[in-house]
Structure formats: C-alpha cells, structure tokens
Design an enzyme around this catalytic site. Structure first.
Site, short mmCIF file in Angstrom:
data_model
loop_
_atom_site.label_atom_id
_atom_site.label_comp_id
_atom_site.label_asym_id
_atom_site.label_seq_id
_atom_site.Cartn_x
_atom_site.Cartn_y
_atom_site.Cartn_z
N ASP A 42 21.95 17.61 20.89
CA ASP A 42 21.94 17.22 19.47
C ASP A 42 22.43 18.27 18.47
O ASP A 42 22.06 19.44 18.58
CB ASP A 42 20.50 16.91 19.00
CG ASP A 42 19.71 16.11 19.97
OD1 ASP A 42 20.27 15.60 20.95
OD2 ASP A 42 18.49 15.98 19.75
N GLN A 58 21.31 21.97 19.90
CA GLN A 58 20.45 22.13 21.07
C GLN A 58 21.29 22.76 22.18
O GLN A 58 22.39 22.28 22.48
CB GLN A 58 19.91 20.76 21.53
CG GLN A 58 18.88 20.17 20.59
CD GLN A 58 17.53 20.86 20.73
OE1 GLN A 58 16.77 20.58 21.63
NE2 GLN A 58 17.24 21.78 19.81
N TRP A 66 20.62 20.47 30.96
CA TRP A 66 19.56 20.62 29.96
C TRP A 66 18.45 21.50 30.53
O TRP A 66 18.17 21.46 31.73
CB TRP A 66 19.01 19.23 29.61
CG TRP A 66 18.08 19.24 28.45
CD1 TRP A 66 18.42 19.27 27.14
CD2 TRP A 66 16.65 19.20 28.51
NE1 TRP A 66 17.29 19.26 26.36
CE2 TRP A 66 16.18 19.20 27.18
CE3 TRP A 66 15.72 19.15 29.54
CZ2 TRP A 66 14.83 19.17 26.85
CZ3 TRP A 66 14.37 19.12 29.23
CH2 TRP A 66 13.93 19.13 27.89
N PHE A 101 13.05 22.46 20.09
CA PHE A 101 13.69 21.15 20.07
C PHE A 101 14.32 20.88 18.70
O PHE A 101 14.25 21.69 17.79
CB PHE A 101 12.67 20.06 20.43
CG PHE A 101 12.49 19.86 21.92
CD1 PHE A 101 12.90 20.82 22.85
CD2 PHE A 101 11.90 18.69 22.41
CE1 PHE A 101 12.74 20.61 24.22
CE2 PHE A 101 11.74 18.48 23.77
CZ PHE A 101 12.15 19.43 24.69
C1 FRU Z 1 17.42 13.83 21.46
C2 FRU Z 1 16.32 14.75 21.97
C3 FRU Z 1 15.35 15.08 20.85
C4 FRU Z 1 14.78 16.38 21.30
C5 FRU Z 1 15.96 17.04 21.94
C6 FRU Z 1 15.63 17.95 23.09
O1 FRU Z 1 18.59 13.88 22.17
O2 FRU Z 1 15.67 14.15 23.05
O3 FRU Z 1 14.39 14.09 20.59
O4 FRU Z 1 14.27 17.13 20.24
O5 FRU Z 1 16.82 16.00 22.38
O6 FRU Z 1 16.74 18.66 23.51
#
Ligand code: FRU
Length: 489
Positions: A42, A58, A66, A101
C-alpha cells in the site's frame, strides 16, 4: 531513537546490497514508483509537505515477499521524478514489533506527522491472533522520523460491535477545530466498516462513531479508508475484502472503490449511496489521496493484488504504485485522469488522423515497450473492435470493445509470463466514439477510458521484444486520431 536508526540502517544495507541486481531486470518499471529492491504494498502517508509530494509505502526490505512492515519513502516536486529517501519507519517497539502497518500523514506546526498502525502477532494465526494499535511519528525535515513517547495514541478498538483486533490504516485530516481520523475495521461477526475519531492535538483521540458499514455484498473487512470532500460530496474510499463477483464486477481477490454521501461530523455518520469501483482492471488496491497546493485531489494506489503471481519476485522485487491520478467529480461519479505533469515524460510524438482500418493493422511508428497512446475510434458499423498492445512472438494484450454488450475487455491471457485472465467494464460510447488513453510501462498497462470515466490497470510481463501495437475490427472502423509518445524519465 538510536535503536530505530540502527534498525533502519540495517534495512538500508539490505537494499543497497540488492538494488544493482534489481535494476537489471528487464521488467523493471521506468516511470512508476517501486522500492529499490524487495517487496512493497500500500501507498502510505501520501502528502504535500513544504512544497513537495511525499509518498511512503508498505515495504519489506529483506525479501520480495510480504513480511514485517517498514515504511519506504520517496518524494517529488512534480509527481513524476521521485527521489528515493531513507526508510522512514521500522518496527522496533513492543507495540509495532511485527510491523508498521498502513497509515497517513499530516502537517502540524511545520512538522510532518505519520499516523500508522502498530501490528503485533499474538499467536500463529494471522487472522485471529493479532493486536493492532494506532501510533504517531513526526519529523521536522520530512526525512527522519521519531516515534512519539505517548504511543500508542489509540490503544484499543472502541466498545460496541467492533472487532477488537482488526483495527487499522488510519487516514488523518483536519477539518475546522478538529483533526479527524478514519480507521478500517469490521464488526465482531465480520462485516466491513469504518470508524471515525477526532482529536484536538493528534495525541488524545475520542471515538465518534461507526461512520459507515457494509450492507449486502460489501465484504467482511474494509481496509485503507480515506474520506474527503470532492465536488459537493463527502467521498469515502475503502478497500473491501471478501466481496463476491457479480457479473463483470469484483473478480479480483479484493476490491477498491468509493461511496458518495454526506458526513454528519457531530454524529460521525456518513449517509451514502452505492459502491463504485475506482479501477476495473486486475491490479489496483489500497488507494490513498492528498490535496496539493493547487487544490487538486490526487490518488495513488498499489498496482498489484494480494496473492497474485508476481514474476519479478524471482528478481528480488515485487510491486509498484500506479501513476498518480487526479480525481474529479463529473455526472455524480469520480473520474480519474493521469496527472498533467506526466506530459513532461513525452518524447517523439507520432500522430495519425482519419485512418480507416479493416481486419488487423499496425501503423508505422506506433509501437513500443514504454509509451503513451491516445486514441479515438469511430467504430462505424463494427460490432467488435479494439487494439492489441505489446504484440510479439505469441504474445499480446488485447483491449476489445463489444458494441452488443457495451463492454470493454482487457485480456492478459497471452500477455507473456505471469498472471492471466480477462476483466471487463461496461462502457458507453461517447458521441459514437471510444476514447482510450493508455500508459504502458515495461510490465504494466493503465487504460483510461472516455476521459477517465473508467480505468483498467494490469501488470503484464511480455518479452522486451514484444513491442507491437495493432488495431483490429470485424468491419471497417475509423481511427479519428491517434497520438503516441515515447516516455522517458
Ligand atoms: C492492505 C493491508 C492493510 C495493512 C497493510 C499491511 O493491503 O492489508 O490493511 O495495514 O496491508 O501491509
């Protein structure tokens, strides 16, 4: 603070050690924001601070998957040329140890504040065993951030029908005497909703209300909300998880869209209309907006989708941002168009006017691996017509308009390596014409239809040599005008 700096320095070393290798990947994007290496998702903290656009994202700086989330950071004076900055946030505290996050940014007293979700896993199941709290960090120079000693500033989800742990992604803004923040949430029985908070100082927050909640097929969780005023409406943008497909709609794993309404700030309730998608392609999630010094509302989103195949992972990176899109309200809907600044990238214009096409045909000079195309087609009596992009040896990405069904389809079944599939959107011809504005980067396509009424975005992974463009139709069509530019930063 020392610890935060050290954790960031370690992560920067990891990026430095890998970025050369990443830069040689042929599918590396040329004009989209990516991390120097490894995973991004994000957009976060998209803001205009001291005359510059800041964009955080992110980021997992240790692998193309991830993992514990950091905030990567770029800034730009023009939304086109982005300068890579050091990582802004790293998970180094008890309250955010498993990830900083998503969240947002706001200027206060000349400093840039980041409001984000601290994530902690409390057991092995990431769906049920988690604790999420809301935190702040601030910076004078917009580059180096300190976390607040008062963190977390929102320590737990409010009472009522609010899930205690899925509670994240604060988007903060100022209105009148208050700062407001909207948070992604779900009910205890897993229905998506958003929560409104307010504060005088960003530090002490008061829960106002559940501002909006899913009805019908609107999902079990709303992530990454954004709330702003545009063209006479209060707009709630959000990313619902778990919507079921309906006809041509909602075929991605998760969706991103908006509702239009009117916000009662005292009660904290948004009365609103129906849900609309912001993009009808494959790869668009968690959009976030800002307003800049020209008063423009600009949106950027993650150009990917959870659990989608990402071939670039084998080259140590994953994910990118869309191009920045300006939002305008027209005919009671949000139109998105590429920001005008992107025109700086244009080189070598090729133009044709009033060209008749039968069967399938290419036009000299209209081809490329990284380019922009504007085309207006009068289909005359054709029922099916369109164009193929990134055509090469057994590869093509097709845009097909079907007059009978009134749909435009983006087909990446044989685009190259990587994910496949078709997405379709209902599109009316305007003045009997189909108008497309297309941005192709090495491994992406973004199609703006009829002046931004609808947009379709996809990652595609053709061979570098697949640069052809063809126009096709079942009966003779007329290309009223086509403009093609190379794009170069
Ligand atoms: C959306 C999400 C958010 C979270 C983040 C974690 O893509 O799931 O809700 O904060 O990614 O990386």
């Amino acid at each position: 603070m020392v610890k935060h700096n050290n954790v960031i320095e370690e992560a920067m070393k990891s990026l430095a050690a890998t970025k050369e290798k990443v830069s040689t990947d042929p599918c590396r994007l040329k004009f989209h924001v990516t991390a120097p290496a490894f995973w991004i998702n994000d957009p976060n903290g998209f803001s205009f601070f001291k005359g510059e656009y800041h964009l955080f994202y992110q980021h997992h700086p240790y692998s193309p998957e991830w993992g514990p989330m950091y905030w990567g950071h770029v800034k730009s004076k023009d939304l086109v040329h982005w300068e890579q900055l050091p990582i802004a946030l790293a998970p180094d505290q008890e309250y955010d140890k498993d990830g900083c996050f998503s969240g947002s940014a706001i200027e206060k007293d000349g400093e840039l504040y980041l409001m984000y979700t601290g994530n902690v896993w409390t057991g092995p199941d990431h769906d049920t065993d988690l604790k999420q709290v809301q935190c702040l960090a601030f910076s004078e120079d917009g580059v180096h951030f300190k976390k607040l000693l008062e963190n977390p500033v929102i320590k737990e989800a409010p009472d009522g029908d609010v899930h205690p742990f899925h509670f994240r992604d604060p988007k903060v803004w100022k209105q009148g005497e208050f700062y407001y923040c909207i948070l992604g949430s779900r009910t205890k029985s897993h229905i998506g909703q958003v929560l409104l908070y307010r504060s005088h100082d960003l530090i002490v927050w008061e829960f106002v209300n559940i501002a909006a909640k899913a009805e019908g097929n609107l999902g079990y969780m709303w992530e990454c909300p954004d709330l702003f005023h545009l063209g006479g409406y209060d707009v709630l943008m959000m990313s619902p998880q778990g919507m079921e497909p309906e006809g041509n709609l909602y075929h991605n794993l998760h969706q991103a869209g908006y509702v239009l309404g009117s916000m009662d700030y005292d009660k904290g309730i948004l009365s609103h209309g129906e849900f609309h998608l912001l993009d009808y392609g494959f790869d668009f999630y968690a959009p976030q907006t800002l307003t800049d010094d020209q008063g423009r509302r600009i949106m950027i989103a993650w150009m990917a989708m959870w659990e989608s195949e990402m071939p670039e992972q084998s080259n140590s990176w994953a994910g990118a941002m869309t191009i920045p899109r300006e939002l305008k309200m027209k005919k009671g809907k949000i139109f998105s168009t590429p920001v005008a600044e992107l025109q700086q990238l244009r080189t070598d214009q090729v133009t044709y006017e009033n060209i008749k096409i039968s069967g399938e045909q290419s036009l000299d000079g209209i081809s490329g691996e990284v380019f922009e195309l504007e085309v207006a087609i009068d289909p005359k009596s054709a029922i099916q017509f369109g164009l193929k992009l990134r055509v090469g040896n057994q590869e093509e990405t097709e845009l097909l308009y079907d007059k009978d069904s009134g749909t435009l389809s983006l087909d990446r079944s044989v685009s190259g390596s990587g994910p496949t599939g078709v997405r379709s959107a209902d599109i009316d011809l305007i003045d009997s014409m189909l108008k497309l504005h297309i941005f192709i980067d090495s491994s992406s396509v973004e199609v703006f239809v009829n002046g931004g009424e609808k947009v379709m975005t996809a990652r595609i992974y053709p061979d570098k040599q697949s640069t052809g463009v063809t126009f096709f139709s079942d009966e003779q069509i007329e290309i009223i005008k086509v403009n093609k530019w190379g794009l170069s930063r």
